[in-house]
Design a protein around this motif. Structure first.
Motif, PDB file in Angstrom:
ATOM      1  N   TYR A 192       0.834  -1.209   0.000  1.00 20.34           N
ATOM      2  CA  TYR A 192       0.000   0.000   0.000  1.00 20.34           C
ATOM      3  C   TYR A 192       0.864   1.253   0.000  1.00 20.34           C
ATOM      4  O   TYR A 192       0.599   2.219  -0.702  1.00 20.34           O
ATOM      5  N   ILE A 193       1.947   1.222   0.801  1.00 17.03           N
ATOM      6  CA  ILE A 193       2.794   2.407   0.887  1.00 17.03           C
ATOM      7  C   ILE A 193       3.468   2.674  -0.448  1.00 17.03           C
ATOM      8  O   ILE A 193       3.507   3.805  -0.930  1.00 17.03           O
ATOM      9  N   GLY A 194       3.990   1.609  -1.067  1.00 21.01           N
ATOM     10  CA  GLY A 194       4.613   1.764  -2.381  1.00 21.01           C
ATOM     11  C   GLY A 194       3.637   2.329  -3.391  1.00 21.01           C
ATOM     12  O   GLY A 194       3.970   3.232  -4.168  1.00 21.01           O
ATOM     13  N   CYS A 195       2.398   1.802  -3.385  1.00 19.17           N
ATOM     14  CA  CYS A 195       1.382   2.300  -4.323  1.00 19.17           C
ATOM     15  C   CYS A 195       1.082   3.769  -4.044  1.00 19.17           C
ATOM     16  O   CYS A 195       0.908   4.569  -4.969  1.00 19.17           O
ATOM     17  N   MET A 196       1.021   4.117  -2.746  1.00 15.32           N
ATOM     18  CA  MET A 196       0.733   5.508  -2.400  1.00 15.32           C
ATOM     19  C   MET A 196       1.834   6.430  -2.912  1.00 15.32           C
ATOM     20  O   MET A 196       1.570   7.518  -3.418  1.00 15.32           O
ATOM     21  N   LEU A 197       3.085   5.966  -2.776  1.00 12.32           N
ATOM     22  CA  LEU A 197       4.210   6.772  -3.250  1.00 12.32           C
ATOM     23  C   LEU A 197       4.071   7.042  -4.744  1.00 12.32           C
ATOM     24  O   LEU A 197       4.160   8.184  -5.197  1.00 12.32           O
ATOM     25  N   ILE A 198       3.831   5.965  -5.487  1.00 12.14           N
ATOM     26  CA  ILE A 198       3.739   6.131  -6.942  1.00 12.14           C
ATOM     27  C   ILE A 198       2.524   6.974  -7.311  1.00 12.14           C
ATOM     28  O   ILE A 198       2.596   7.858  -8.169  1.00 12.14           O
ATOM     29  N   ALA A 199       1.419   6.725  -6.611  1.00 14.49           N
ATOM     30  CA  ALA A 199       0.223   7.515  -6.895  1.00 14.49           C
ATOM     31  C   ALA A 199       0.465   8.991  -6.592  1.00 14.49           C
ATOM     32  O   ALA A 199       0.044   9.871  -7.354  1.00 14.49           O
ATOM     33  N   ALA A 200       1.183   9.258  -5.483  1.00 13.24           N
ATOM     34  CA  ALA A 200       1.415  10.657  -5.104  1.00 13.24           C
ATOM     35  C   ALA A 200       2.207  11.384  -6.183  1.00 13.24           C
ATOM     36  O   ALA A 200       1.859  12.495  -6.586  1.00 13.24           O
ATOM     37  N   ILE A 201       3.269  10.731  -6.679  1.00 15.96           N
ATOM     38  CA  ILE A 201       4.071  11.421  -7.689  1.00 15.96           C
ATOM     39  C   ILE A 201       3.295  11.533  -8.995  1.00 15.96           C
ATOM     40  O   ILE A 201       3.358  12.546  -9.690  1.00 15.96           O
ATOM     41  N   THR A 202       2.537  10.490  -9.316  1.00 14.14           N
ATOM     42  CA  THR A 202       1.733  10.563 -10.536  1.00 14.14           C
ATOM     43  C   THR A 202       0.799  11.762 -10.465  1.00 14.14           C
ATOM     44  O   THR A 202       0.650  12.512 -11.421  1.00 14.14           O
ATOM     45  N   LEU A 203       0.172  11.938  -9.285  1.00 12.69           N
ATOM     46  CA  LEU A 203      -0.728  13.083  -9.107  1.00 12.69           C
ATOM     47  C   LEU A 203       0.033  14.394  -9.253  1.00 12.69           C
ATOM     48  O   LEU A 203      -0.430  15.323  -9.908  1.00 12.69           O
ATOM     49  N   GLN A 204       1.231  14.438  -8.621  1.00 15.35           N
ATOM     50  CA  GLN A 204       2.054  15.651  -8.738  1.00 15.35           C
ATOM     51  C   GLN A 204       2.323  15.980 -10.195  1.00 15.35           C
ATOM     52  O   GLN A 204       2.174  17.122 -10.623  1.00 15.35           O
TER      53      GLN A 204
END
Lengths: 520, 330, 322
Positions: free
Chosen positions: C293-305
């Motif tokens: 979940y944390i890894g997915c959140m990291l990638i999702a966060a940068i994708t959103l950025q």
């Protein structure tokens, strides 16, 4: 040292079209009413030009007149906002540089951007390497083809050499070879002589004449009149992104071209204000560096504008960076008001009363996303802050005092510098350094790439500075500017000072001869 | 200039020979057949992984997820062999490579299409994939008796006395050598890494290149995953954890520039050999195997420092060269 | 600057945080228990302490992936010292010094080699962890003196864990440092354009070493709290923390390319991740799965950025055209 450019053969090496006189070719390229906006900035407004096979078209204009923008539109790097580009009468919309190359348009950039880790042959054939059986890259065929092309333009560059071992002149040659290998029919030279020595320039002229005789259309971008009259057939003048005149070179004089370029006469843009010249303030002796400059000595007096002229890459910026503590040196001393000081960092230089406005405004001069306020206060946060804390009131006071002085036009001091025009960005950088209350200010190409109005404002500011008793060191590659406003001129070539001229002895011939003396 | 800087591969080869000689002098038992076989297979694993990493590094990227991809593929195929004992080794080889390729494509898409910095993207997928192995296996170990014989036979086998892993590595190296030196797309990879901006102007397709290199890196890791699980006859969640650093160490030792554009297949293979020999020599030199991680870290720092030294130039060459040489003559 | 302090990203994080609380409360009846919530801070306080200097580093265009290894090194050396009979203050001081030294070493190497900090800290990640592992081997250190547990296990006034209080104070200090001081301004300047900052007299290399040393110092502090809380140090201590710390920072809106980010955003992200993992642990999700979940959140966060930047550029250019 082996001659980097072998003299070209005298026989024509490109086939001429025997049944058609060259001048009767239809226009190969026809640009009509091309405009380009960047946000609210109009870089080009309704510019039209025609390039004909077998003729050399001069594209003339001052820095910032839109010459580079037009090249970028022609080579597919920028998409024009409006207007059309026709090649052989067919309209084209380029979605990238590849499209332009496909219809035969190639540009030789001022500082060709190449693949430094690859060989010369690979650079020439990048993306189009000759292939042998099974689609394998045929290195032997590629290398011999590269030698063939280099040979035709009279160069003995080793096709196996790594690109990064080449000089600037050699890079131009490889870039040209690349264009020829792609069967370019229209070749654009973007100020190709800026970094070349006299003999290299002569060789380039020979190559351009051969290309012209072989039926290529040439667009030659320059603001040097001797070059234009030497090799060009037609001209188009741009001023502030707008067409300012066109015609045949044979029917125009230098003064007419200047008038079209600047819209006024030379003395008007370089008003020389008289300032009282006092004692020596900064004295530099024997500054040396292992590879960049050697035994550079000079002094500058109170109220004096000392110019540094030279070809691009002559080592002037490097010397200034060493003086300002941005780079190391292998020897040399520096004294201020007769007292020797050691400057090891920009902070130390600033403390000693030096200021340096770097050449590359966007990368070194200003922090573009920062506000005008934050940019101007950055060098002296410690002085104006409450201890380690920021002091908004002192910052504003500082900016108001100095931004006024350099006439920055902005909607608010909180506006990011990125949103300002090039000229206003430069004013922010100059204002930032004036705010440190320096005694000596080094201005490195301060008017490069800014519009005529801002340029005049910068010159006016310089005049004001010496009037107020500062010393100014002006690094300039523009001969008219250097001759126009300096009191004394140091000429550098290949990392050494080769001449020092007093204002009374200024002449463009003497300076140019000195600037390319070292280069053989 | 060329004559002054000795060939990097030659220097590295000499260093490797020197290390081997020193180890043999101090511990002759280093040369026993079983150890040589271990070194060759250890080199094989590392070399395959390093080939993929080489492509990524040349494009200025980095792939930290290789070890996770390796473990995931190994686990997946081990489970598959359990449920489908009839599958031949060739099927595992193909499946492993494809699976790694797909996982690599995910990295490639994150880097090229979404535009996430490679270190972050692959750090993320490294953790996610590692977690997925746990989900897949429920944290269990798959050991020898749970795998099919066909699954273990090829990776554990040998050809003329040399482990199969070694031969597979040779084939992989040959493939990458041809790809990187004799295919246009291979040269495009170097051009892109050398100057992305100029590459764009020359029509080199950025997205395709980045997708390709991460896919290759993943495929290499996937292939290794099967060979690893089969040779050691074990698949577990933590398999090969931490190996990503050995891979990168091998690359920097092999002269691959982290800043892109430079690095040869031969250099990478030699870098892998260096690491394989140093790692296997530690126990013979009575150095604690626990120090292995620290040694790899030191090797990375040392190699990066050496590369930085050789890459750093004192400045632009403005002063004419011939004048300097006459100065030296005096 | 002031406008940036409460940007869209922080608002979005705030709502996400609210969402996580509601979801967790719905999934597990134990979530909204005051004692449980207080105890949940134990799961993230130490990592969050490292996220603070990491945010400064990333804003300044650097990164340190060796943080978990520094924590391990500090913890192991404290274990050694404890076995040798060191007192509590000596242990804490030792950890802080070792951490600072390890961080400063990172910074000095980055400066000396002129290589990107990712490469250097990948090397020191292995090096520091390797040294720690070769000392502790497959054993463990448990001989900490009695008072040592105060840092990681004690509650002040019966409710507030010492750990959490230290984290809150550190957050305030870092917030003030980044947002109201000359140093903060210079850190943003370095991250936005290191060359221009250097040309403006900012001692970029000195700031770099200082920031790495500060990161090391906070790792040392985190190691004290962690060792005190676990009262046992093994070779796998703090594994995988680098990813979690970087995720906190990036999710907090710190631009991975440098030059932007706020302590408020990082704080919101810390609580978001902390409460999410706490909620997941209440429903018995194992740690390694949480990492997914944390890894997915990291990638999702940068994708959103990236997406936000893309949209902003897009909207901005279309505004200008009309």
């Amino acid at each position: 040292m082996r001659s980097q450019l072998r003299r070209a053969r005298t026989t024509p090496l490109f086939r001429q079209n025997p049944w058609q006189p060259v001048s009767d070719f239809p226009p190969l390229l026809e640009v009509s009413h091309l405009s380009k906006h960047f946000g609210g900035v109009h870089a080009l407004t309704s510019v039209s030009l025609r390039a004909v096979a077998g003729r050399v078209l001069a594209l003339v204009g001052e820095n910032g007149a839109g010459k580079s923008t037009i090249v970028k539109c022609l080579t597919g790097i920028h998409a024009p906002s409006s207007g059309s580009i026709r090649v052989d009468g067919v309209p084209h919309v380029f979605s990238g540089p590849q499209d332009a190359a496909l219809v035969g348009i190639s540009a030789i950039q001022q500082e060709p951007s190449m693949f430094d880790d690859l060989t010369v042959a690979e650079n020439i054939f990048v993306g189009a390497q000759p292939q042998g059986r099974f689609g394998m890259v045929d290195w032997r065929a590629m290398t011999s083809a590269a030698s063939g092309i280099l040979d035709r333009i009279g160069s003995d560059i080793d096709p196996y050499a790594t690109m990064k071992s080449l000089s600037v002149a050699e890079r131009h040659i490889v870039s040209l070879a690349q264009a020829l290998s792609a069967d370019a029919r229209l070749i654009i030279f973007d100020e190709p002589t800026a970094a070349l020595s006299q003999s290299e320039i002569q060789h380039l002229y020979t190559i351009i004449e051969q290309l012209r005789d072989a039926g290529k259309a040439i667009v030659y971008i320059s603001h040097k009149f001797d070059e234009i009259f030497r090799i060009c057939d037609d001209y188009v003048v741009l001023r502030d992104g707008m067409p300012a005149g066109e015609g045949r070179i044979a029917e125009v004089g230098k003064d007419d071209l200047i008038a079209m370029m600047v819209g006024r006469t030379l003395t008007e843009i370089y008003p020389k204000t008289a300032a009282e010249i006092g004692d020596v303030v900064l004295k530099v002796s024997g500054y040396s560096h292992p590879t960049e400059f050697d035994d550079v000595s000079f002094h500058v007096r109170k109220g004096e504008i000392l110019g540094f002229y030279g070809l691009i890459g002559a080592g002037r910026t490097e010397v200034m960076e060493a003086i300002f503590g941005l780079k190391g040196r292998s020897g040399g001393r520096l004294s201020l008001d007769g007292k020797p000081i050691d400057i090891a960092s920009p902070a130390a230089a600033m403390k000693a009363g030096l200021a340096y406005v770097p050449e590359d405004r966007q990368h070194h001069g200003a922090i573009l996303p920062f506000s005008i306020l934050a940019n101007i206060s950055l060098p002296q946060l410690d002085r104006i802050g409450h201890g380690i804390f920021l002091n908004a009131r002192a910052e504003t006071a500082l900016v108001e005092a100095f931004a006024e002085r350099v006439h920055i036009r902005a909607s608010s001091w909180h506006q990011p510098v990125a949103e300002l025009s090039g000229g206003n960005q430069q004013k922010v950088v100059i204002g930032k350094w004036l705010a440190t209350r320096p005694r000596v200010i080094i201005l490195d190409e301060p008017t490069k790439g800014i519009d005529v109005g801002s340029k005049a404002a910068v010159h006016e500011t310089i005049g004001q500075l010496v009037h107020d008793g500062l010393s100014v060191i002006l690094v300039s590659s523009e001969l008219e500017e250097a001759l126009g406003i300096c009191d004394r001129l140091m000429v550098m070539s290949e990392g050494r000072v080769v001449a020092e001229l007093e204002r009374a002895a200024f002449s463009s011939e003497a300076v140019l001869a000195a600037a390319s003396r070292g280069n053989t | 200039m060329k004559a002054m800087t000795p060939n990097r591969e030659a220097v590295l080869s000499l260093i490797i020979v020197a290390i081997v000689v020193i180890v043999i002098v101090r511990a002759p038992e280093f040369l026993i057949a079983s150890n040589i076989s271990n070194i060759l297979s250890g080199w094989g694993f590392l070399a395959i992984l390093v080939m993929g990493q080489l492509c990524v590094l040349v494009t200025r990227g980095i792939d930290l997820s290789q070890a996770s991809v390796l473990a995931f593929t190994g686990m997946f195929l081990a489970l598959l062999s359990q449920s489908m004992p009839g599958l031949p080794a060739a099927a595992f080889l193909v499946l492993a490579t494809l699976m790694g390729l797909c996982l690599g494509l995910v990295n490639g898409a994150l880097v090229s299409i979404v535009g996430i910095p490679p270190i972050i993207a692959t750090l993320g997928t490294m953790t996610i994939i590692r977690g997925l192995i746990f989900v897949l296996s429920d944290g269990a170990w798959i050991s020898s008796h749970e795998m099919s014989d066909a699954f273990k036979a090829f990776p554990a086998g040998a050809f003329i006395g040399v482990p199969q892993v070694f031969w597979v590595a040779l084939v992989v190296i040959a493939v990458f050598w041809v790809l990187l030196n004799y295919r246009r797309i291979g040269r495009d990879i170097y051009a892109f890494g050398s100057n992305p901006h100029a590459a764009r102007n020359a029509g080199v397709p950025r997205i395709r290149i980045e997708l390709l290199v991460y896919a290759l890196s993943g495929a290499a890791a996937g292939l290794c995953g099967y060979l690893w699980a089969g040779r050691f006859a074990i698949a577990y969640t933590q398999a090969a954890e931490g190996r990503e650093f050995a891979i990168i160490a091998a690359c920097v030792i092999g002269g691959i520039s982290i800043t892109g554009g430079r690095g040869s297949v031969l250099g990478a293979a030699l870098g892998a050999l260096f690491i394989a020999i140093v790692e296997s020599a530690l126990p013979y030199l009575r150095i604690s195997p626990f120090l292995q991680t620290a040694v790899i870290g030191a090797v990375i720092l040392f190699a990066v420092a050496a590369n930085a030294r050789s890459e750093r130039r004192p400045g632009r060459q403005i002063l004419p060269r011939h004048k300097q040489t006459t100065g030296e003559v005096k | 600057m002031k406008i940036r302090a409460l940007g869209l990203w922080e608002v979005a994080l705030f709502f996400l945080l609210a969402g996580v609380i509601v979801l967790n409360a719905w999934l597990s009846p134990y979530f909204l228990d005051v004692y449980n919530l207080i105890d949940s801070t134990f799961s993230f306080s130490e990592k969050a302490l490292i996220a603070l200097p990491m945010a400064l580093l990333i804003i300044a265009r650097e990164i340190d992936v060796s943080v978990a290894s520094i924590v391990a090194l500090c913890a192991v050396l404290m274990g050694v010292a404890a076995d040798a009979g060191a007192s509590v203050p000596v242990l804490a001081l030792l950890s802080l010094c070792v951490g600072t030294a390890a961080g400063a070493f990172n910074g000095l190497i980055v400066n000396a080699l002129g290589v990107h900090s990712i490469v250097v800290t990948i090397g020191t990640l292995s090096l520091y962890r390797g040294i720690a592992v070769s000392i502790v081997r497959d054993g463990s250190y448990t001989g900490f003196p009695g008072g040592f547990s105060w840092f990681g296990q004690h509650y002040l006034w019966g409710y507030v864990p010492v750990e959490f209080l230290i984290y809150v104070i550190a957050t305030l200090i870092f917030g003030v440092l980044l947002h109201t001081t000359n140093h903060g301004r210079r850190i943003y300047a370095i991250g936005t354009n290191p060359d221009a900052a250097r040309y403006s007299g900012v001692p970029v290399t000195r700031y770099r070493v200082a920031l790495f040393a500060l990161t090391g110092f906070m790792c040392g502090l985190a190691a004290v709290l962690l060792a005190s809380r676990l009262s046992s140090v093994r070779l796998d201590i703090a594994t995988g923390w680098e990813l979690q710390v970087i995720t906190m920072v990036v999710l907090g809106g710190v631009a991975i390319a440098g030059g932007a980010g706020t302590i408020l955003g990082v704080t919101l992200a810390v609580f978001l991740i902390g409460l999410l993992t706490f909620g997941l642990s209440l429903v018995n999700v194992p740690g390694i799965v949480m990492n997914i979940y944390i890894g997915c959140m990291l990638i999702a966060a940068i994708t959103l950025q990236r997406g936000a930047t893309f949209v902003r550029l897009h909207l901005l250019s279309s505004n200008k055209e009309t």
